[in-house]
Motif scaffolding. Sequence first.
Motif, PDB file in Angstrom:
ATOM      1  N   PRO A 111       0.071   7.570  -0.993  1.00  0.00           N
ATOM      2  CA  PRO A 111      -0.787   8.765  -1.073  1.00  0.00           C
ATOM      3  C   PRO A 111      -0.051  10.005  -1.573  1.00  0.00           C
ATOM      4  N   ALA A 112       1.184  10.216  -1.109  1.00  0.00           N
ATOM      5  CA  ALA A 112       1.928  11.408  -1.541  1.00  0.00           C
ATOM      6  C   ALA A 112       2.202  11.377  -3.037  1.00  0.00           C
ATOM      7  N   ARG A 113       2.449  10.190  -3.562  1.00  0.00           N
ATOM      8  CA  ARG A 113       2.693  10.071  -5.000  1.00  0.00           C
ATOM      9  C   ARG A 113       1.421  10.395  -5.786  1.00  0.00           C
ATOM     10  N   VAL A 114       0.293   9.909  -5.306  1.00  0.00           N
ATOM     11  CA  VAL A 114      -0.971  10.185  -5.984  1.00  0.00           C
ATOM     12  C   VAL A 114      -1.269  11.680  -5.961  1.00  0.00           C
ATOM     13  N   ALA A 115      -0.947  12.333  -4.851  1.00  0.00           N
ATOM     14  CA  ALA A 115      -1.160  13.778  -4.770  1.00  0.00           C
ATOM     15  C   ALA A 115      -0.350  14.502  -5.843  1.00  0.00           C
ATOM     16  N   ARG A 116       0.893  14.041  -6.071  1.00  0.00           N
ATOM     17  CA  ARG A 116       1.707  14.648  -7.131  1.00  0.00           C
ATOM     18  C   ARG A 116       1.081  14.389  -8.501  1.00  0.00           C
ATOM     19  N   GLU A 117       0.616  13.170  -8.719  1.00  0.00           N
ATOM     20  CA  GLU A 117       0.014  12.833 -10.007  1.00  0.00           C
ATOM     21  C   GLU A 117      -1.199  13.712 -10.297  1.00  0.00           C
ATOM     22  N   TRP A 118      -2.041  13.887  -9.285  1.00  0.00           N
ATOM     23  CA  TRP A 118      -3.284  14.620  -9.481  1.00  0.00           C
ATOM     24  C   TRP A 118      -3.098  16.135  -9.372  1.00  0.00           C
ATOM     25  N   GLY A 119      -1.985  16.568  -8.799  1.00  0.00           N
ATOM     26  CA  GLY A 119      -1.777  17.995  -8.609  1.00  0.00           C
ATOM     27  C   GLY A 119      -2.659  18.579  -7.530  1.00  0.00           C
ATOM     28  N   VAL A 120      -2.859  17.805  -6.438  1.00  0.00           N
ATOM     29  CA  VAL A 120      -3.715  18.263  -5.335  1.00  0.00           C
ATOM     30  C   VAL A 120      -2.989  18.046  -4.014  1.00  0.00           C
ATOM     31  N   GLY A 121      -3.558  18.570  -2.947  1.00  0.00           N
ATOM     32  CA  GLY A 121      -3.027  18.320  -1.620  1.00  0.00           C
ATOM     33  C   GLY A 121      -3.318  16.885  -1.193  1.00  0.00           C
ATOM     34  N   GLY A 168       4.806  -6.548   0.605  1.00  0.00           N
ATOM     35  CA  GLY A 168       5.438  -7.595   1.396  1.00  0.00           C
ATOM     36  C   GLY A 168       6.944  -7.586   1.313  1.00  0.00           C
ATOM     37  N   GLU A 169       7.502  -7.146   0.190  1.00  0.00           N
ATOM     38  CA  GLU A 169       8.955  -7.077   0.043  1.00  0.00           C
ATOM     39  C   GLU A 169       9.520  -5.834   0.717  1.00  0.00           C
ATOM     40  N   PHE A 170       8.753  -4.739   0.649  1.00  0.00           N
ATOM     41  CA  PHE A 170       9.230  -3.467   1.174  1.00  0.00           C
ATOM     42  C   PHE A 170       8.186  -2.851   2.102  1.00  0.00           C
ATOM     43  N   PRO A 171       7.975  -3.422   3.276  1.00  0.00           N
ATOM     44  CA  PRO A 171       6.964  -2.878   4.188  1.00  0.00           C
ATOM     45  C   PRO A 171       7.269  -1.459   4.629  1.00  0.00           C
ATOM     46  N   GLU A 172       8.541  -1.069   4.520  1.00  0.00           N
ATOM     47  CA  GLU A 172       8.925   0.289   4.916  1.00  0.00           C
ATOM     48  C   GLU A 172       8.334   1.349   3.992  1.00  0.00           C
ATOM     49  N   TRP A 173       7.761   0.957   2.863  1.00  0.00           N
ATOM     50  CA  TRP A 173       7.130   1.923   1.973  1.00  0.00           C
ATOM     51  C   TRP A 173       5.815   2.435   2.544  1.00  0.00           C
ATOM     52  N   GLY A 174       5.302   1.781   3.564  1.00  0.00           N
ATOM     53  CA  GLY A 174       4.096   2.265   4.223  1.00  0.00           C
ATOM     54  C   GLY A 174       2.819   1.847   3.517  1.00  0.00           C
ATOM     55  N   GLU A 175       1.752   2.581   3.811  1.00  0.00           N
ATOM     56  CA  GLU A 175       0.440   2.268   3.251  1.00  0.00           C
ATOM     57  C   GLU A 175       0.373   2.672   1.782  1.00  0.00           C
ATOM     58  N   LEU A 176      -0.098   1.745   0.951  1.00  0.00           N
ATOM     59  CA  LEU A 176      -0.129   1.952  -0.493  1.00  0.00           C
ATOM     60  C   LEU A 176      -1.521   1.673  -1.045  1.00  0.00           C
ATOM     61  N   TYR A 177      -1.821   2.306  -2.176  1.00  0.00           N
ATOM     62  CA  TYR A 177      -3.048   2.028  -2.897  1.00  0.00           C
ATOM     63  C   TYR A 177      -2.761   1.065  -4.048  1.00  0.00           C
ATOM     64  N   THR A 178      -3.796   0.648  -4.740  1.00  0.00           N
ATOM     65  CA  THR A 178      -3.614  -0.092  -5.982  1.00  0.00           C
ATOM     66  C   THR A 178      -3.878   0.843  -7.156  1.00  0.00           C
ATOM     67  N   ARG A 179      -3.174   0.620  -8.252  1.00  0.00           N
ATOM     68  CA  ARG A 179      -3.306   1.491  -9.408  1.00  0.00           C
ATOM     69  C   ARG A 179      -4.733   1.516  -9.941  1.00  0.00           C
TER      70      ARG A 179
END
Length: 406
Positions: A321-331, A346-357
């Motif tokens: 989510p934080a990366r998407v916020a940077r991409e979109w220029g929003v909070g 599955g390889e890096f669960p420490e990355w947390g919750e992710l979206y699909t592109r």
Amino acid sequence: MLRACDALTLVVAAFALAAGGCARPLDASASAPLVVEAWWVPSTEGLTWAEARAGLWWALSNLGAAPPADEAGLSHVVESEDGVTFTLDFGAVGLPEASLPAVEAALAPVRAWSVDEGPVDVGRILLATLYEPGRYYAITGACPTLDAWRAARQVADPPLYAVTLSLLVDGDRLVALNPAPAPTAAPDLSVLGWLAAEGEGSLADGSFVAEEFETADVMANGQARYAVYTQEGELRAAGAASPAGQPGKCMWCHEAGIQPGTPDNPSAEGYLDYDAFVAEVDAAEALLSVVRDAQPTALDWRYPTHEWAEHLTATFLAPAPARVAREWGVGIEEVYAEGLATHTNGEFPEWGELYTRADVDAARARRQPGWAPLALPPSDRELDPAWPLFGAEDLACSPSEATDAG
């Protein structure tokens, strides 16, 4: 929140907040067809810009580049809280001269898209070049057919190794390999080559029938070049008879070194045994080391550089989510409000919750009517074997000689 731009070199266009990014026209140095304005966006895996930069060089080396030690080709670096924008000149990163027309063709849609969008995410650039199988084949000089590969890159009567206990597939695999000569003052990496056949039946009892083939040989810069062929010897985008995937997945498994398989493999009568096979692997690694160590490039052959390269696309395809916020220029709350489905890596669960592109780009298109994403493969590893080989119509089985990196 718009991404910061350097007022001395960039012209900022008015953008709605939902559009995100910082639009700028290509400057004079970017008028050449091998130049693209790029954007690296930090994500949850904690990659630093220095690591991302090293990862980018590694990714480009998989296209045959030998990046110069002075890192020519990467300029106009502007760092901000939303990432790093820079100019990437594919004509100055040590790619073979013969590959540049194919690179230009791969970059054409990227550059056209960037006219309106501004700097293009590094993940999008790599998916349009390195991870688009047809573009990859054309840039690296892949052979158009298996017969052409055998004629150009395989020795006569190569030694054969029977894989009856595979780490990749349930059935047998047959590996034909070029013997590696002892390292010399001027080693020739073109002598290295491996051909793996997937199929049905048993190598031990002689009933094995090949259904698909994967090849690996070595480019002049010391990186492997991969291809997948059908039973009839036709080039294809990805494996169908095994989970080998597309060339990008071959890199994921093999780029850190030549795979020795498992010592538990019993091989079969009439084929190399495991010790003989590993001796060939060691000889090939020794030859590679001589070339890699002698190259005055910006490329770092040590682990975990190749992982940093993979993160450039992994975090783009599955953004936090934080990366998407940077991409979109929003909070970030605006991103959460979209209610997009999440998953974990599955390889890096420490990355947390992710979206699909695909979901992220669809949401942006809803927010910004008229916006459309750049057409790209949906994965850097897995593709439908029937995926069209864009840009691979006139392959010439070229040697892809690297340019001088000094």
